[in-house]
Write a protein that holds these residues in place. Structure first.
Motif, PDB file in Angstrom:
ATOM      1  N   TYR A  63       3.735   1.579  -1.411  1.00 41.08           N
ATOM      2  CA  TYR A  63       4.296   1.768  -2.744  1.00 41.08           C
ATOM      3  C   TYR A  63       3.295   2.481  -3.656  1.00 41.08           C
ATOM      4  O   TYR A  63       3.680   3.311  -4.479  1.00 41.08           O
ATOM      5  CB  TYR A  63       4.691   0.423  -3.354  1.00 41.08           C
ATOM      6  N   PHE A  64       2.037   2.154  -3.492  1.00 33.94           N
ATOM      7  CA  PHE A  64       1.000   2.797  -4.297  1.00 33.94           C
ATOM      8  C   PHE A  64       0.918   4.290  -3.972  1.00 33.94           C
ATOM      9  O   PHE A  64       0.806   5.125  -4.866  1.00 33.94           O
ATOM     10  CB  PHE A  64      -0.355   2.115  -4.059  1.00 33.94           C
ATOM     11  N   GLY A  65       0.977   4.650  -2.700  1.00 38.32           N
ATOM     12  CA  GLY A  65       0.954   6.057  -2.298  1.00 38.32           C
ATOM     13  C   GLY A  65       2.164   6.806  -2.832  1.00 38.32           C
ATOM     14  O   GLY A  65       2.048   7.947  -3.291  1.00 38.32           O
TER      15      GLY A  65
ATOM     16  N   MET B  44       0.823  -1.188   0.000  1.00 33.92           N
ATOM     17  CA  MET B  44       0.000   0.000   0.000  1.00 33.92           C
ATOM     18  C   MET B  44       0.869   1.254   0.000  1.00 33.92           C
ATOM     19  O   MET B  44       0.524   2.244  -0.600  1.00 33.92           O
ATOM     20  CB  MET B  44      -0.939  -0.056   1.211  1.00 33.92           C
TER      21      MET B  44
ATOM     22  N   PHE C 198       3.855   5.991  -5.497  1.00 35.60           N
ATOM     23  CA  PHE C 198       3.672   6.052  -6.941  1.00 35.60           C
ATOM     24  C   PHE C 198       2.747   7.205  -7.317  1.00 35.60           C
ATOM     25  O   PHE C 198       3.041   7.970  -8.246  1.00 35.60           O
ATOM     26  CB  PHE C 198       3.123   4.706  -7.448  1.00 35.60           C
ATOM     27  N   ILE C 199       1.631   7.355  -6.606  1.00 34.19           N
ATOM     28  CA  ILE C 199       0.688   8.449  -6.871  1.00 34.19           C
ATOM     29  C   ILE C 199       1.355   9.795  -6.607  1.00 34.19           C
ATOM     30  O   ILE C 199       1.214  10.741  -7.386  1.00 34.19           O
ATOM     31  CB  ILE C 199      -0.593   8.284  -6.029  1.00 34.19           C
TER      32      ILE C 199
END
Length: 117
Positions: A3-5, A1, A7-8
């Motif tokens: 990594y997704f933040g 999770m 990335f965004i």
């Protein structure tokens, strides 16, 4: 999770950087009245002296589009005839043509096809 933040956040930072660079280095254009106003068939959209658009031109255009689509739908129907039951093909084409004829007669009755009175 996490990594997704990250990335965004990276996407937002890169897109913001590109946006601000384009504003900073973009071509500066001196706006004048002709370049700032939209071109609409030779009419000046900012003046009050425009003639109202004739509804007859619009109706003729819509009728043309309807019958143009009709031709585009009927031409491939002959190819479909080879791969389907002849009864269903015939029934579908007849129903389609009857609907179009009712529409044509309705337009005729309403006077949309009469150009000069």
């Amino acid at each position: 999770m996490i990594y997704f933040g990250c990335f965004i956040l990276l996407l937002v930072l890169v897109s913001s950087l590109v946006f601000f660079l384009s504003i900073l280095f973009g071509k500066k254009v001196k706006l004048n009245r002709e370049k700032a106003s939209p071109f609409e068939c030779g009419f000046d959209p900012n003046s009050d002296f425009r003639l109202p658009f004739s509804l007859r031109f619009f109706l003729v255009t819509v009728i043309f589009l309807i019958f143009d689509v009709e031709i585009a739908l009927l031409l491939p129907a002959s190819i479909v005839f080879m791969f389907s039951s002849s009864f269903y093909w015939f029934f579908t084409i007849i129903v389609f043509l009857i609907i179009l004829l009712f529409g044509l007669f309705f337009e005729w009755k309403e006077g949309a096809l009469e150009w000069a009175e």
